[in-house]
Motif scaffolding. Structure first.
Motif, PDB file in Angstrom:
ATOM      1  N   SER A 205      65.437 -30.515 -46.466  1.00 41.64           N
ATOM      2  CA  SER A 205      64.296 -30.245 -47.327  1.00 41.64           C
ATOM      3  C   SER A 205      64.221 -28.746 -47.568  1.00 41.64           C
ATOM      4  O   SER A 205      64.373 -27.948 -46.631  1.00 41.64           O
ATOM      5  N   LYS A 206      63.995 -28.353 -48.795  1.00 46.84           N
ATOM      6  CA  LYS A 206      63.959 -26.949 -49.156  1.00 46.84           C
ATOM      7  C   LYS A 206      62.921 -26.728 -50.241  1.00 46.84           C
ATOM      8  O   LYS A 206      62.818 -27.510 -51.186  1.00 46.84           O
ATOM      9  N   SER A 207      62.166 -25.660 -50.087  1.00 52.67           N
ATOM     10  CA  SER A 207      61.150 -25.310 -51.071  1.00 52.67           C
ATOM     11  C   SER A 207      61.183 -23.812 -51.295  1.00 52.67           C
ATOM     12  O   SER A 207      61.290 -23.029 -50.341  1.00 52.67           O
ATOM     13  N   ALA A 208      61.118 -23.398 -52.529  1.00 51.86           N
ATOM     14  CA  ALA A 208      61.155 -21.978 -52.878  1.00 51.86           C
ATOM     15  C   ALA A 208      60.126 -21.698 -53.960  1.00 51.86           C
ATOM     16  O   ALA A 208      59.968 -22.479 -54.907  1.00 51.86           O
ATOM     17  N   ASN A 209      59.425 -20.591 -53.806  1.00 53.81           N
ATOM     18  CA  ASN A 209      58.425 -20.176 -54.788  1.00 53.81           C
ATOM     19  C   ASN A 209      58.579 -18.677 -55.009  1.00 53.81           C
ATOM     20  O   ASN A 209      58.438 -17.886 -54.079  1.00 53.81           O
ATOM     21  N   THR A 210      58.910 -18.287 -56.217  1.00 49.14           N
ATOM     22  CA  THR A 210      59.156 -16.887 -56.549  1.00 49.14           C
ATOM     23  C   THR A 210      58.251 -16.470 -57.702  1.00 49.14           C
ATOM     24  O   THR A 210      58.146 -17.189 -58.700  1.00 49.14           O
TER      25      THR A 210
ATOM     26  N   GLU B 254      55.155  -3.973 -64.686  1.00 48.49           N
ATOM     27  CA  GLU B 254      54.458  -3.365 -65.818  1.00 48.49           C
ATOM     28  C   GLU B 254      54.784  -1.885 -65.870  1.00 48.49           C
ATOM     29  O   GLU B 254      54.773  -1.195 -64.843  1.00 48.49           O
ATOM     30  N   SER B 255      55.082  -1.373 -67.049  1.00 47.40           N
ATOM     31  CA  SER B 255      55.444   0.040 -67.213  1.00 47.40           C
ATOM     32  C   SER B 255      54.793   0.592 -68.474  1.00 47.40           C
ATOM     33  O   SER B 255      54.666  -0.109 -69.486  1.00 47.40           O
ATOM     34  N   ASN B 256      54.356   1.865 -68.391  1.00 52.57           N
ATOM     35  CA  ASN B 256      53.734   2.558 -69.518  1.00 52.57           C
ATOM     36  C   ASN B 256      54.300   3.976 -69.599  1.00 52.57           C
ATOM     37  O   ASN B 256      54.445   4.655 -68.569  1.00 52.57           O
TER      38      ASN B 256
ATOM     39  N   ASP C  76      56.858 -10.816 -66.631  1.00 48.44           N
ATOM     40  CA  ASP C  76      56.398 -11.767 -65.621  1.00 48.44           C
ATOM     41  C   ASP C  76      57.441 -12.866 -65.438  1.00 48.44           C
ATOM     42  O   ASP C  76      58.058 -13.331 -66.412  1.00 48.44           O
ATOM     43  N   PHE C  77      57.654 -13.252 -64.186  1.00 47.26           N
ATOM     44  CA  PHE C  77      58.560 -14.369 -63.898  1.00 47.26           C
ATOM     45  C   PHE C  77      57.956 -15.214 -62.784  1.00 47.26           C
ATOM     46  O   PHE C  77      57.497 -14.691 -61.766  1.00 47.26           O
TER      47      PHE C  77
END
Length: 224
Positions: free
Chosen positions: A81-86, A91-93, A122-123
Motif C-alpha cells: 500500500s502506498k500513498s503520496a500527496n504533493t 510566487e515571484s515578483n 501551483d502544483f
C-alpha cells in the motif's frame, strides 16, 4: 505526411515488442536433470562400495543429490500500500524601476518606462496504490546442482491443460537441506533467489491480452 510515417513506425515498434513467443511445455531449460548412473569399476580392494551412494542408519528420504526431487509448497502472499500527496507553490515578483537618462527619467510619449513582472505556479498531486497477491499450491522440482556448502539448486515446471487452455507453474531457486521437512517438502518462502512464474496460454489467456493497437495507445510511445 511525415507525421503519418512516424506514427506508422511507432505502431510497428509497439507490435514487435508485444509479439513475444508464448511459453511451451518441455522447455529444455526446465528439463529434469537425471542422476548419474552407478558405475561399478574394479577397485583395488575388490569392493563395490561407493561413498557418494552410501546410506546409514540415520539417512532419510530428503533430497540431497543431483537428480533428486523435492516438493515445494507455494505459500506466497504479498500486500503493498502506498500513498503520496504533493503540493508546491511558487510566487515571484520583479519590479523594474524607471531608468534615468542624462539625469531625467526616460519616457515614451510622456509615459515612464517602468515594468512589473509577476508569476505564480501551483502544483498539486495525489496518488494512492493498493496491491495484494496470493499464490498457493504445490510443485515438485528437481535438484539440478549441489553447491560446495551443501545448498541445492532446484528447478522445475508443471503444466495443466484445462478445457481449451494450458496453465503452468515454473520455479527456480536455492534451498538449504536443513529447511527440508521429514516428508521431503519445503515452503516457497524458504527458497532463496526464487523465480516463480504462474500464467497460462491458449484462448482464455489471449482474451485477457490487449491488442497491439490498444497497447500502443496505452504505452509511453503515445505522445498525448
Amino acid at each position: 505526411m511525415r507525421l503519418f510515417w512516424m506514427s506508422l513506425a511507432l505502431l510497428n515498434l509497439a507490435a514487435c515488442s508485444s509479439n513475444q513467443p508464448a511459453p511451451m511445455p518441455d522447455d529444455p531449460f526446465y528439463a529434469p536433470v537425471l542422476p548419474e548412473e552407478r558405475a561399478q569399476p574394479v577397485v583395488p580392494t575388490g569392493s563395490l562400495y561407493e561413498a557418494k551412494y552410501s546410506d546409514n542408519l540415520y539417512s532419510d528420504i530428503k533430497a540431497r543429490r543431483l537428480g533428486d526431487i523435492i516438493t515445494v509448497t507455494l505459500q506466497e502472499r504479498t500486500t503493498a500500500s502506498k500513498s503520496a500527496n504533493t503540493e508546491t507553490t511558487k510566487e515571484s515578483n520583479v519590479d523594474l524601476p524607471v531608468p534615468n537618462i542624462l539625469g531625467r527619467a526616460a519616457t515614451i510619449n510622456g509615459n515612464p518606462l517602468s515594468a512589473t513582472l509577476g508569476g505564480t505556479r501551483d502544483f498539486t498531486g495525489d496518488a494512492t496504490a493498493d496491491q495484494s497477491n496470493q499464490l498457493s499450491g504445490e510443485i515438485t522440482v528437481t535438484v539440478i546442482r549441489t553447491l560446495a556448502n551443501g545448498n541445492l539448486i532446484v528447478r522445475g515446471e508443471k503444466w495443466l491443460r484445462i478445457n481449451t487452455g494450458d496453465e503452468y507453474i515454473r520455479l527456480t531457486g536455492i534451498i538449504r537441506p536443513q529447511d527440508v521437512s521429514a516428508n521431503n517438502t519445503i515452503p516457497s518462502t524458504r527458497v532463496a533467489n526464487a523465480r516463480i512464474e504462474y500464467s497460462g496460454t491458449g484462448t482464455l489467456a489471449s482474451t485477457q491480452d490487449q491488442g497491439w493497437l490498444s497497447k500502443f495507445f496505452n504505452s509511453s510511445y503515445w505522445p498525448f
